[in-house]
Design a protein around this motif. Structure first.
Motif, PDB file in Angstrom:
ATOM      1  N   GLN A   1       0.823  -1.207   0.000  1.00  0.00           N
ATOM      2  CA  GLN A   1       0.000   0.000   0.000  1.00  0.00           C
ATOM      3  C   GLN A   1       0.862   1.263   0.000  1.00  0.00           C
TER       4      GLN A   1
ATOM      5  N   HIS B   1       1.095   3.972  -3.050  1.00  0.00           N
ATOM      6  CA  HIS B   1       0.855   5.396  -2.783  1.00  0.00           C
ATOM      7  C   HIS B   1       1.995   6.245  -3.352  1.00  0.00           C
TER       8      HIS B   1
ATOM      9  N   GLU C   1     -18.053   5.704   1.186  1.00  0.00           N
ATOM     10  CA  GLU C   1     -17.815   4.283   0.908  1.00  0.00           C
ATOM     11  C   GLU C   1     -18.736   3.461   1.796  1.00  0.00           C
TER      12      GLU C   1
ATOM     13  N   ASN D   1     -19.122  -1.138  -2.033  1.00  0.00           N
ATOM     14  CA  ASN D   1     -18.112  -2.186  -2.168  1.00  0.00           C
ATOM     15  C   ASN D   1     -18.772  -3.546  -2.348  1.00  0.00           C
TER      16      ASN D   1
ATOM     17  N   ASN E   1     -12.767  -5.621   0.381  1.00  0.00           N
ATOM     18  CA  ASN E   1     -12.490  -4.463  -0.468  1.00  0.00           C
ATOM     19  C   ASN E   1     -12.744  -3.165   0.287  1.00  0.00           C
TER      20      ASN E   1
ATOM     21  N   TYR F   1      -3.341   3.914 -12.254  1.00  0.00           N
ATOM     22  CA  TYR F   1      -3.681   2.640 -11.617  1.00  0.00           C
ATOM     23  C   TYR F   1      -3.250   1.451 -12.445  1.00  0.00           C
TER      24      TYR F   1
ATOM     25  N   TRP G   1     -10.313   9.520   6.816  1.00  0.00           N
ATOM     26  CA  TRP G   1     -11.674   9.024   6.661  1.00  0.00           C
ATOM     27  C   TRP G   1     -12.472   9.230   7.938  1.00  0.00           C
TER      28      TRP G   1
ATOM     29  N   GLY H   1      -9.792  -2.626   2.518  1.00  0.00           N
ATOM     30  CA  GLY H   1      -8.619  -2.254   1.744  1.00  0.00           C
ATOM     31  C   GLY H   1      -8.680  -0.844   1.190  1.00  0.00           C
ATOM     32  N   ARG H   2      -9.862  -0.404   0.788  1.00  0.00           N
ATOM     33  CA  ARG H   2     -10.007   0.914   0.181  1.00  0.00           C
ATOM     34  C   ARG H   2     -10.007   2.035   1.219  1.00  0.00           C
ATOM     35  N   THR H   3     -10.526   1.753   2.405  1.00  0.00           N
ATOM     36  CA  THR H   3     -10.688   2.818   3.395  1.00  0.00           C
ATOM     37  C   THR H   3      -9.716   2.729   4.560  1.00  0.00           C
TER      38      THR H   3
ATOM     39  N   LEU I   1     -12.177   3.869 -10.668  1.00  0.00           N
ATOM     40  CA  LEU I   1     -12.866   4.297  -9.460  1.00  0.00           C
ATOM     41  C   LEU I   1     -14.269   4.802  -9.730  1.00  0.00           C
TER      42      LEU I   1
END
Length: 258
Positions: free
Chosen positions: A74, A78, A211, A185, A190, A87, A249, A193-195, A111
């Protein structure tokens, strides 16, 4: 009392943890990591790839890793993004045998992109994502969600927004909602992983994007409506300028699992 790793998987992560005391308890490495995270904080035990030693009455954990263990760093991803990689380039580096196909080529198509996005892996897994838009909302959702369910979600969002605007107006304030992006999601994994949020968080809001956990999960736990209202309240607070600027977040700590 003693704590030991009784089985590891092929990546070296703890698969089973044995806790010995007056009674013996065996838990999965993932569950053990969650238990420690809940009790002591999420940044303490960052991975289930660890060794356990003992110093007096203390247990010492030494390990490495911080993620899902599927091969994508990750922090590395980034850094690549900050340096301008898109991506496709990031996925090509970490998953060189995976083919990504989209109907239209766009930097944003993974996305929020186009009405249909197909991601095909050499392992045979295919995910199609769809979009539906209405006044004030753009929803991106997996094809496992029916069009009727997506339309019902639009209706719920619009109803919750109207109710919130009316309540704020009754307090003598005016609220102009921006267009919000809603990402549904397809799996809890997922979502995590995304948040970066724990798996029992129902949703997370950042800037103009919300999300959500899978709709089926939120419906099964009967918290879809309250989750939507809660996240819209976060968005409203930001628009009104009541809350300070955030660097991360927001999350709805309404448990999806309890």
């Amino acid at each position: 009392m003693n704590i030991l790793v009784s089985r590891r998987d092929e990546t070296g992560r703890a698969q089973l943890i044995t806790i010995q005391g007056e009674q013996q308890l065996i838990v999965s490495g993932w569950d053990f990591k969650l238990i420690v995270g809940r009790a002591l904080g999420w940044n303490l035990l960052k991975s289930s790839r660890f060794e356990i030693s003992r110093s007096g009455s203390n247990f010492i954990f030494r390990g490495s890793g911080f993620g899902h263990g599927l091969g994508l760093c990750q922090e590395g991803a980034h850094v690549m993004a900050v340096r301008g990689a898109n991506y496709r380039q990031i996925l090509q580096k970490y998953f060189p045998t995976t083919h990504l196909a989209t109907e239209h080529r766009s930097e944003a198509d993974l996305l929020w992109g186009w009405p249909e996005i197909s991601i095909t892996s050499t392992r045979g897994r295919s995910i199609t994502r769809l979009t539906i838009s209405s006044e004030g909302f753009r929803i991106n959702y997996p094809s496992t969600v029916s069009q009727r369910e997506a339309e019902d979600l639009v209706g719920l969002l619009q109803s919750a927004r109207r109710s919130l605007v009316d309540r704020i107006a009754s307090a003598g304030m005016t609220l102009q909602f921006p267009t919000l992006e809603i990402f549904v999601n397809d799996t809890t994994g997922n979502f995590v992983g995304r948040t970066g949020q724990p798996p029992w968080a129902a949703a997370a809001t950042r800037d103009k994007r919300i999300e959500l956990q899978p709709l089926a999960t939120l419906k099964r736990k009967r918290i879809l409506e309250t989750t939507v209202r809660h996240e819209l309240a976060h968005a409203a607070i930001d628009v009104l300028g009541v809350d300070a600027r955030r660097a991360g977040w927001r999350k709805d700590w309404q448990s999806t699992w309890r």
